[in-house]
Scaffold this motif. Structure first.
Motif, mmCIF file in Angstrom:
data_model
loop_
_atom_site.group_PDB
_atom_site.id
_atom_site.type_symbol
_atom_site.label_atom_id
_atom_site.label_comp_id
_atom_site.label_asym_id
_atom_site.label_seq_id
_atom_site.Cartn_x
_atom_site.Cartn_y
_atom_site.Cartn_z
ATOM 1 N N LEU A 56 1.953 -4.854 7.767
ATOM 2 C CA LEU A 56 0.657 -4.800 7.101
ATOM 3 C C LEU A 56 0.395 -3.432 6.473
ATOM 4 C CD1 LEU A 56 -1.478 -6.707 9.745
ATOM 5 C CD2 LEU A 56 -0.677 -7.565 7.547
ATOM 6 N N ILE A 57 0.769 -2.373 7.165
ATOM 7 C CA ILE A 57 0.588 -1.028 6.626
ATOM 8 C C ILE A 57 1.478 -0.824 5.407
ATOM 9 C CG2 ILE A 57 0.951 1.428 7.113
ATOM 10 C CD1 ILE A 57 -0.011 0.836 9.980
ATOM 11 N N ALA A 58 2.713 -1.301 5.464
ATOM 12 C CA ALA A 58 3.621 -1.181 4.320
ATOM 13 C C ALA A 58 3.090 -1.983 3.130
ATOM 14 C CB ALA A 58 5.013 -1.659 4.705
ATOM 15 N N ARG A 59 2.553 -3.137 3.385
ATOM 16 C CA ARG A 59 1.980 -3.966 2.313
ATOM 17 C C ARG A 59 0.767 -3.282 1.678
ATOM 18 N NH1 ARG A 59 -0.362 -9.980 3.349
ATOM 19 N NH2 ARG A 59 -0.988 -10.399 1.214
ATOM 20 N N CYS A 60 -0.052 -2.660 2.499
ATOM 21 C CA CYS A 60 -1.221 -1.949 2.011
ATOM 22 C C CYS A 60 -0.799 -0.756 1.151
ATOM 23 C CB CYS A 60 -2.082 -1.501 3.177
ATOM 24 S SG CYS A 60 -3.539 -0.598 2.696
ATOM 25 N N ARG A 61 0.182 -0.014 1.589
ATOM 26 C CA ARG A 61 0.671 1.133 0.813
ATOM 27 C C ARG A 61 1.239 0.690 -0.530
ATOM 28 N NH1 ARG A 61 3.571 4.770 5.450
ATOM 29 N NH2 ARG A 61 1.644 5.561 6.343
ATOM 30 N N TYR A 62 1.975 -0.426 -0.525
ATOM 31 C CA TYR A 62 2.528 -0.960 -1.767
ATOM 32 C C TYR A 62 1.413 -1.379 -2.722
ATOM 33 C CZ TYR A 62 4.901 -4.140 -4.950
ATOM 34 O OH TYR A 62 5.358 -4.768 -6.068
ATOM 35 N N LEU A 63 0.406 -2.031 -2.199
ATOM 36 C CA LEU A 63 -0.704 -2.479 -3.028
ATOM 37 C C LEU A 63 -1.481 -1.300 -3.615
ATOM 38 C CD1 LEU A 63 -2.247 -4.993 -3.992
ATOM 39 C CD2 LEU A 63 -3.680 -4.767 -1.973
ATOM 40 N N VAL A 64 -1.697 -0.264 -2.829
ATOM 41 C CA VAL A 64 -2.398 0.919 -3.320
ATOM 42 C C VAL A 64 -1.552 1.644 -4.367
ATOM 43 C CG1 VAL A 64 -3.228 3.209 -2.654
ATOM 44 C CG2 VAL A 64 -3.843 1.223 -1.300
ATOM 45 N N ALA A 65 -0.252 1.727 -4.163
ATOM 46 C CA ALA A 65 0.620 2.389 -5.140
ATOM 47 C C ALA A 65 0.676 1.610 -6.443
ATOM 48 C CB ALA A 65 2.024 2.550 -4.564
ATOM 49 N N ARG A 66 0.624 0.297 -6.356
ATOM 50 C CA ARG A 66 0.745 -0.528 -7.551
ATOM 51 C C ARG A 66 -0.570 -0.692 -8.298
ATOM 52 N NH1 ARG A 66 4.418 -5.603 -8.609
ATOM 53 N NH2 ARG A 66 3.314 -6.387 -10.421
ATOM 54 N N LYS A 67 -1.656 -0.957 -7.564
ATOM 55 C CA LYS A 67 -2.950 -1.246 -8.191
ATOM 56 C C LYS A 67 -4.072 -0.431 -7.555
ATOM 57 C CE LYS A 67 -1.608 -5.850 -9.477
ATOM 58 N NZ LYS A 67 -2.030 -7.189 -9.749
ATOM 59 N N GLY A 68 -3.822 0.849 -7.364
ATOM 60 C CA GLY A 68 -4.794 1.708 -6.691
ATOM 61 C C GLY A 68 -6.107 1.848 -7.436
ATOM 62 N N THR A 69 -6.039 1.910 -8.764
ATOM 63 C CA THR A 69 -7.263 2.061 -9.550
ATOM 64 C C THR A 69 -8.183 0.854 -9.393
ATOM 65 O OG1 THR A 69 -6.005 3.345 -11.130
ATOM 66 C CG2 THR A 69 -8.134 2.539 -11.853
ATOM 67 N N TYR A 70 -7.594 -0.337 -9.435
ATOM 68 C CA TYR A 70 -8.409 -1.556 -9.285
ATOM 69 C C TYR A 70 -9.001 -1.660 -7.895
ATOM 70 C CZ TYR A 70 -6.291 -2.916 -13.677
ATOM 71 O OH TYR A 70 -5.889 -2.937 -14.972
#
Length: 100
Positions: free
Chosen positions: A83-97
């Motif tokens: 879950l933490i890895a998924r969250c980091r990936y999501l923030v890196a990919r779509k952090g602005t949104y």
């Protein structure tokens, strides 16, 4: 309870990581708004200062101890690593949104 120090501590407790699970901030903000309507503008300054200070302290705590806390959490509950890895990936990919 809704004097200047009480408003400051209530807003601080609402913004600080840990106590924010138990301290609701809305009553303090509403009380500060009512006091501002009555002419006591210092209550609003104190409640805003408490929220700002609590937010900055929470950021510092997370910055300083966040990685260690995550490692301990993963050690205690191994399923959270994904879950933490998924969250980091999501923030890196779509952090602005996410922030918007």
């Amino acid at each position: 309870m809704f004097d200047g120090l009480g408003l400051f501590l209530g807003a601080l407790g609402d913004a600080l990581i840990g106590p924010n699970l138990f301290v609701p901030g809305e009553p303090f903000f509403i009380a500060a708004g009512f006091q501002l309507y009555s002419g006591a503008w210092m209550a609003l300054v104190l409640v805003m200062l408490g929220g700002l200070l609590g937010d900055q302290l929470s950021y510092f705590i997370g910055y300083r101890y966040g990685a260690k806390a995550q490692r301990r959490l993963i050690k205690f509950r191994p399923k959270t690593k994904r879950l933490i890895a998924r969250c980091r990936y999501l923030v890196a990919r779509k952090g602005t949104y996410i922030i918007l």
